[in-house]
Design an enzyme around this catalytic site. Structure first.
Site, PDB file in Angstrom:
ATOM      1  N   SER A 152      -0.802 -15.416 -32.694  1.00  0.00           N
ATOM      2  CA  SER A 152      -2.102 -14.970 -32.177  1.00  0.00           C
ATOM      3  C   SER A 152      -3.181 -15.913 -32.678  1.00  0.00           C
ATOM      4  O   SER A 152      -3.083 -16.443 -33.792  1.00  0.00           O
ATOM      5  CB  SER A 152      -2.387 -13.558 -32.684  1.00  0.00           C
ATOM      6  OG  SER A 152      -3.741 -13.241 -32.463  1.00  0.00           O
ATOM      7  N   TYR A 165      -2.683  -8.884 -39.917  1.00  0.00           N
ATOM      8  CA  TYR A 165      -2.140  -9.384 -38.640  1.00  0.00           C
ATOM      9  C   TYR A 165      -2.186 -10.919 -38.583  1.00  0.00           C
ATOM     10  O   TYR A 165      -1.206 -11.577 -38.211  1.00  0.00           O
ATOM     11  CB  TYR A 165      -2.974  -8.761 -37.535  1.00  0.00           C
ATOM     12  CG  TYR A 165      -2.595  -9.076 -36.125  1.00  0.00           C
ATOM     13  CD1 TYR A 165      -1.511  -8.461 -35.516  1.00  0.00           C
ATOM     14  CD2 TYR A 165      -3.365  -9.962 -35.363  1.00  0.00           C
ATOM     15  CE1 TYR A 165      -1.194  -8.730 -34.196  1.00  0.00           C
ATOM     16  CE2 TYR A 165      -3.057 -10.231 -34.054  1.00  0.00           C
ATOM     17  CZ  TYR A 165      -1.969  -9.617 -33.467  1.00  0.00           C
ATOM     18  OH  TYR A 165      -1.668  -9.889 -32.157  1.00  0.00           O
ATOM     19  N   LYS A 169       0.984 -13.345 -38.268  1.00  0.00           N
ATOM     20  CA  LYS A 169       1.120 -14.181 -37.069  1.00  0.00           C
ATOM     21  C   LYS A 169       1.239 -15.657 -37.426  1.00  0.00           C
ATOM     22  O   LYS A 169       1.987 -16.403 -36.791  1.00  0.00           O
ATOM     23  CB  LYS A 169      -0.071 -13.957 -36.138  1.00  0.00           C
ATOM     24  CG  LYS A 169      -0.042 -12.596 -35.434  1.00  0.00           C
ATOM     25  CD  LYS A 169       1.258 -12.361 -34.710  1.00  0.00           C
ATOM     26  CE  LYS A 169       1.162 -11.361 -33.576  1.00  0.00           C
ATOM     27  NZ  LYS A 169       2.493 -11.090 -32.972  1.00  0.00           N
TER      28      LYS A 169
END
Ligand code: NAI
Length: 299
Positions: A152, A165, A169
């Site tokens: 991401s 996150y 990622k």
């Protein structure tokens, strides 16, 4: 040219909805035998249900394709092993793994509880290890494999409120880079996408973009990257809304203090613009490539 997947066996995690479902449907249409994995929980990782994976399987079959559902969580070693086992039991092998399952627990850094950090890293990063390791073993033995990881921009470039996150990622970029190198001699290719698409994870945060970033617009690159036609490996792409771009980590020529010279802290301050300048960069394909650049500087 036509890209076909006849006889190929593909595992797609998180294929009960969103991006993963678009991959599963198109792979099924193009002749692949598809393992549709999905835990079927909530966007924050709580809960579980078989419905989403079953629906994707039904749609593939209704279109004339072959598919089997798997409801295991990617986030445990047992779940990861069971996903590959599902492919072996149903179709006898595995050729493609698309690591796509994901959850969100967005909060600013100081508000992220240990449980929020663990849950996100467990699903995205450890989940990719647990799913890919047993499949990689099969791929190594058969001398063929295509791996795709879903990163991401939140990790590659950073984003407010996504420390858990973003770290997970970006970890996937490192994992893919190593597997690209370890898999090279067995014809295993490994690449990463950083997508932008409307899904239940993003529809509230994309603003006006939401109408222009259908998940189907990400699918063509993802399928190309897991096709036999694709010889690329060790690469990362930004993709969404019909735009496809390579993202890479380049190393600038930098500043060399000189062989045997001990630079001072002040020397760094003096040369910091030269160290940071973006022109004339290289894109190392491995840690050894990076060492080669140093050896070149050292003459
Ligand atoms: P989504 O929520 O529709 O798809 C994720 C799927 O993963 C869900 O169906 C969910 O049930 C499943 N899942 C969650 N935890 C699981 C687990 N432990 N085991 C098995 N399945 C599990 O969302 P979307 O957007 O399609 O996400 C797909 C991937 O793309 C995710 O990894 C996400 O982080 C990533 N991504 C999406 C972006 C976007 O703009 N939609 C942006 C950047 C990355």
């Amino acid at each position: 040219m036509t890209i076909e997947f006849d006889g190929r066996v593909a595992i797609i995690t998180g294929a009960g909805g969103g991006l993963g479902k678009t991959y599963a449907l198109e792979l099924g249409r193009r002749g692949a035998k598809v393992v549709v994995n999905d835990l079927g929980g909530n966007p924050d990782g709580t809960g579980a249900a078989g419905g989403p994976a079953d629906t994707t399987v039904e749609e593939i079959k209704a279109a004339g394709g072959e598919a089997v559902a798997n409801y295991d969580s990617v986030a445990t070693p047992e779940g990861g092993a069971a996903i590959t086992q599902t492919a072996l039991d149903a179709f006898g092998t595995v050729d493609i793994v698309i690591n796509n399952a994901g959850i969100l627990r967005d909060k600013s850094f100081l508000n992220q509880a240990v449980a929020d950090i663990r849950a996100v890293i467990d699903v995205h990063l450890l989940g990719a290890f647990f799913v890919t390791q047993p499949a990689f073993k099969v791929m190594k033995e058969k001398g063929y494999g295509r791996l795709l990881f879903t990163a991401s921009s939140a990790g590659v470039f950073g984003n407010f409120g996504q420390a858990n996150y973003g770290a997970a990622k970006m970890g996937l970029v490192g994992l893919s880079n190593v597997l690209a190198i370890e898999g090279a001699k067995n014809n295993i290719r490994s690449n990463v996408i950083a997508p932008i698409a409307r899904s239940r994870l993003t529809e509230d945060i994309l603003g006006p973009l939401v109408e222009m970033v259908e998940p189907e617009l990400v699918m063509p690159l993802s399928l190309y990257l897991v096709s036999e036609a694709c010889e690329l490996t060790h690469e990362l792409f930004s993709v969404g809304g019909g735009k496809f771009s390579r993202v890479f980590i380049g190393e600038s020529p930098g500043w060399f203090a000189g062989k045997g010279v001990q630079p001072t802290v002040e020397d760094i301050a003096t040369h910091i613009d030269e160290i940071r300048a973006e022109g004339g960069y290289s894109v190392p394909g491995s840690a050894n490539d990076d060492i080669r650049l140093l050896l070149e500087a050292l003459g």
